[in-house]
Design a protein around this motif. Structure first.
Motif, mmCIF file in Angstrom:
data_model
loop_
_atom_site.group_PDB
_atom_site.id
_atom_site.type_symbol
_atom_site.label_atom_id
_atom_site.label_comp_id
_atom_site.label_asym_id
_atom_site.label_seq_id
_atom_site.Cartn_x
_atom_site.Cartn_y
_atom_site.Cartn_z
ATOM 1 N N THR A 214 0.828 -1.211 0.000
ATOM 2 C CA THR A 214 0.000 0.000 0.000
ATOM 3 C C THR A 214 0.859 1.255 0.000
ATOM 4 O O THR A 214 0.532 2.244 -0.665
ATOM 5 C CB THR A 214 -0.935 0.002 1.220
ATOM 6 N N ALA A 215 1.974 1.237 0.738
ATOM 7 C CA ALA A 215 2.868 2.391 0.768
ATOM 8 C C ALA A 215 3.443 2.685 -0.610
ATOM 9 O O ALA A 215 3.555 3.850 -1.021
ATOM 10 C CB ALA A 215 4.005 2.153 1.764
ATOM 11 N N ALA A 216 3.802 1.630 -1.354
ATOM 12 C CA ALA A 216 4.331 1.832 -2.708
ATOM 13 C C ALA A 216 3.275 2.446 -3.616
ATOM 14 O O ALA A 216 3.541 3.409 -4.347
ATOM 15 C CB ALA A 216 4.816 0.500 -3.276
ATOM 16 N N GLY A 217 2.060 1.903 -3.578
ATOM 17 C CA GLY A 217 0.989 2.460 -4.398
ATOM 18 C C GLY A 217 0.630 3.879 -4.011
ATOM 19 O O GLY A 217 0.353 4.722 -4.867
ATOM 20 N N ALA A 218 0.643 4.164 -2.691
ATOM 21 C CA ALA A 218 0.311 5.506 -2.208
ATOM 22 C C ALA A 218 1.333 6.528 -2.688
ATOM 23 O O ALA A 218 0.976 7.645 -3.090
ATOM 24 C CB ALA A 218 0.242 5.501 -0.680
ATOM 25 N N THR A 219 2.618 6.162 -2.643
ATOM 26 C CA THR A 219 3.663 7.087 -3.090
ATOM 27 C C THR A 219 3.533 7.368 -4.579
ATOM 28 O O THR A 219 3.648 8.518 -5.023
ATOM 29 C CB THR A 219 5.050 6.508 -2.779
ATOM 30 N N GLY A 277 4.767 6.416 11.414
ATOM 31 C CA GLY A 277 4.876 7.860 11.575
ATOM 32 C C GLY A 277 4.842 8.598 10.250
ATOM 33 O O GLY A 277 4.133 9.606 10.098
ATOM 34 N N LEU A 278 5.591 8.117 9.260
ATOM 35 C CA LEU A 278 5.648 8.807 7.968
ATOM 36 C C LEU A 278 4.344 8.664 7.191
ATOM 37 O O LEU A 278 3.899 9.618 6.536
ATOM 38 C CB LEU A 278 6.818 8.259 7.144
ATOM 39 N N ALA A 279 3.718 7.488 7.247
ATOM 40 C CA ALA A 279 2.446 7.302 6.542
ATOM 41 C C ALA A 279 1.351 8.179 7.150
ATOM 42 O O ALA A 279 0.570 8.817 6.423
ATOM 43 C CB ALA A 279 2.035 5.828 6.576
ATOM 44 N N VAL A 310 6.171 11.649 2.226
ATOM 45 C CA VAL A 310 5.602 10.723 1.237
ATOM 46 C C VAL A 310 6.688 9.800 0.691
ATOM 47 O O VAL A 310 6.541 8.572 0.686
ATOM 48 C CB VAL A 310 4.917 11.503 0.097
ATOM 49 N N PHE A 311 7.775 10.378 0.222
ATOM 50 C CA PHE A 311 8.828 9.543 -0.348
ATOM 51 C C PHE A 311 9.651 8.861 0.740
ATOM 52 O O PHE A 311 10.255 7.811 0.497
ATOM 53 C CB PHE A 311 9.709 10.382 -1.276
ATOM 54 N N GLY A 312 9.654 9.424 1.943
ATOM 55 C CA GLY A 312 10.275 8.741 3.066
ATOM 56 C C GLY A 312 9.557 7.450 3.409
ATOM 57 O O GLY A 312 10.171 6.455 3.809
ATOM 58 N N ALA A 313 8.222 7.446 3.259
ATOM 59 C CA ALA A 313 7.457 6.217 3.499
ATOM 60 C C ALA A 313 7.900 5.113 2.546
ATOM 61 O O ALA A 313 7.954 3.932 2.920
ATOM 62 C CB ALA A 313 5.960 6.491 3.340
ATOM 63 N N TYR A 314 8.256 5.486 1.322
ATOM 64 C CA TYR A 314 8.745 4.476 0.384
ATOM 65 C C TYR A 314 10.159 4.028 0.746
ATOM 66 O O TYR A 314 10.505 2.854 0.598
ATOM 67 C CB TYR A 314 8.712 5.006 -1.046
ATOM 68 N N SER A 315 10.992 4.945 1.247
ATOM 69 C CA SER A 315 12.348 4.570 1.666
ATOM 70 C C SER A 315 12.311 3.519 2.777
ATOM 71 O O SER A 315 13.036 2.520 2.734
ATOM 72 C CB SER A 315 13.128 5.807 2.139
#
Length: 395
Positions: A214-219, A277-279, A310-315
């Motif tokens: 979900t994090a990948a799709g959200a980013t 936290g990031l999401a 946003v991009f930190g959530a993907y990291s």
């Protein structure tokens, strides 16, 4: 079910740099096609809907190729990466030659989605396997920042080179240049991404990592919606055109600059809490954007921070995947991320645009926030803490 131990090891700086260069070539190739071909097709008289459908061929290629790559990839990753770079460059040259032939461009863009996805899945998997767990946060966050810069290169190439065909040919050259660091680094790459393991299936991995998928799709959804629709939403909210475009730039700068502190945080704090936290911060940032006063400076700072979260959530998603899987499982988990990224890219702009038509500018905020809210819920419900820094148990 017991979790496989994360693959431990170190890689030379050159090998890591070579892999980052390869996946950056993926982002340069895609970015160049989005901007250059949109202009070529529009100049040829195609409607905005037709241009959007044509652009959707690339993420469609990402999604469908993700279903096949885990079963196809065998042997030395350097060979797959070299082949992916050459094929992607040739497709860019073909697109430069046929930039306004709609059916041909549609097929070529679909094939480009498949070839660049090979770079994404193989390059990202090899990078995860080679970086020591204690350094994954910093290295993968730096990688994410550099790839994000690659996405920003498409408009820059078009501005510098004026014509779409020149921009696409230059992008093809940049993709081929990634071979230069890759070839001498080939010996330092894993001999076989699958080793002796058998694939377990994408659906199984999707169910194992729902929060990370979900994090990948959200980013991806935020990335595409921000570039396409955020300026429109800001103008509808009362800002002028130039300021609205500048605010998108602020978000992209934050996405790059803030990956360094995010990477340090990933290596210092338990990673599941960093994801939560990031999401959640990304969800609040998206919703709150259109409740701010109409102050350009305040919105620029807000979007700078939002781009970072946003991009930190993907990291942190990349770090958690690297912690959780190895061998064939790691290939399949990265294919799941690629598939979800493609779905976010494919569906993001149409969905956000439709909600904006009904709810106005605030529709942008709520629609881009929704997958981050889901990610937060899934991360809290499906992730349980492991012992020690940076570890996670089964998802």
């Amino acid at each position: 079910m017991s979790c496989p131990p994360p693959l431990r090891g170190t890689a030379g700086a050159w090998t890591v740099a070579a892999l980052i260069a390869v996946v950056t070539a993926y982002s340069v190739a895609l970015s160049a096609t989005y901007t250059s071909l949109a202009l070529s097709l529009a100049d040829a008289g195609h409607s905005a809907v037709a241009v959007a459908v044509n652009a959707a061929m690339t993420p469609l290629g990402l999604v469908l190729s993700s279903l096949l790559l885990p079963r196809l990839i065998r042997g030395r990753p350097a060979l797959w990466l070299s082949g992916g770079l050459v094929v992607s460059a040739l497709l860019l040259v073909a697109l430069a030659a046929t930039g306004s032939d709609y059916p041909v461009v549609s097929v070529l863009r679909f094939l480009l989605g498949c070839s660049t996805n090979l770079l994404f899945v193989v390059g990202e998997t090899a990078l995860m396997m080679l970086v020591a767990p204690a350094r994954r946060g910093k290295v993968l966050a730096a990688y994410n920042a550099i790839v994000t810069l690659g996405y920003a290169s498409g408009p820059a190439l078009l501005i510098l080179l004026v014509t779409p065909d020149r921009a696409l040919l230059t992008a093809a050259l940049l993709v081929l240049l990634a071979l230069l660091p890759l070839l001498p680094a080939a010996a330092g790459l894993p001999p076989d991404l699958h080793a002796d393991e058998r694939p377990g299936g994408l659906l199984r991995h999707l169910l194992l990592i729902p929060a990370l998928a979900t994090a990948a799709g959200a980013t991806a959804l935020f990335d595409n919606a921000a570039l396409s629709l955020l300026p429109i939403a800001q103008m509808a909210d009362g800002l002028d055109r130039d300021m609205a475009l500048s605010l998108v730039t602020a978000a992209m700068i934050g996405a790059v600059v803030l990956q360094l502190p995010v990477g340090i945080l990933i290596d210092l704090v338990e990673r599941r809490w960093v994801l939560i936290g990031l999401a959640s911060a990304s969800a609040l940032g998206c919703v709150g954007l259109f409740h701010l006063p109409l102050d350009p400076l305040g919105r620029a700072i807000w979007l700078f921070l939002l781009g970072g979260t946003v991009f930190g959530a993907y990291s942190v998603t990349l770090a958690l995947v690297a912690d959780r899987f190895s061998g064939a499982g790691l290939v399949e988990a990265n294919a799941v991320l690629a598939m979800c990224w493609g779905l976010g890219s494919l569906l993001g702009v149409p969905v956000v645009g439709a909600v904006m038509d009904v709810a106005g500018p605030a529709g942008f905020g709520w629609t881009t926030a929704a997958p981050f809210i889901l990610c937060t819920i899934l991360a809290m419900g499906f992730l349980t803490s492991g012992r020690g820094r940076g570890r996670t148990s089964c998802l």
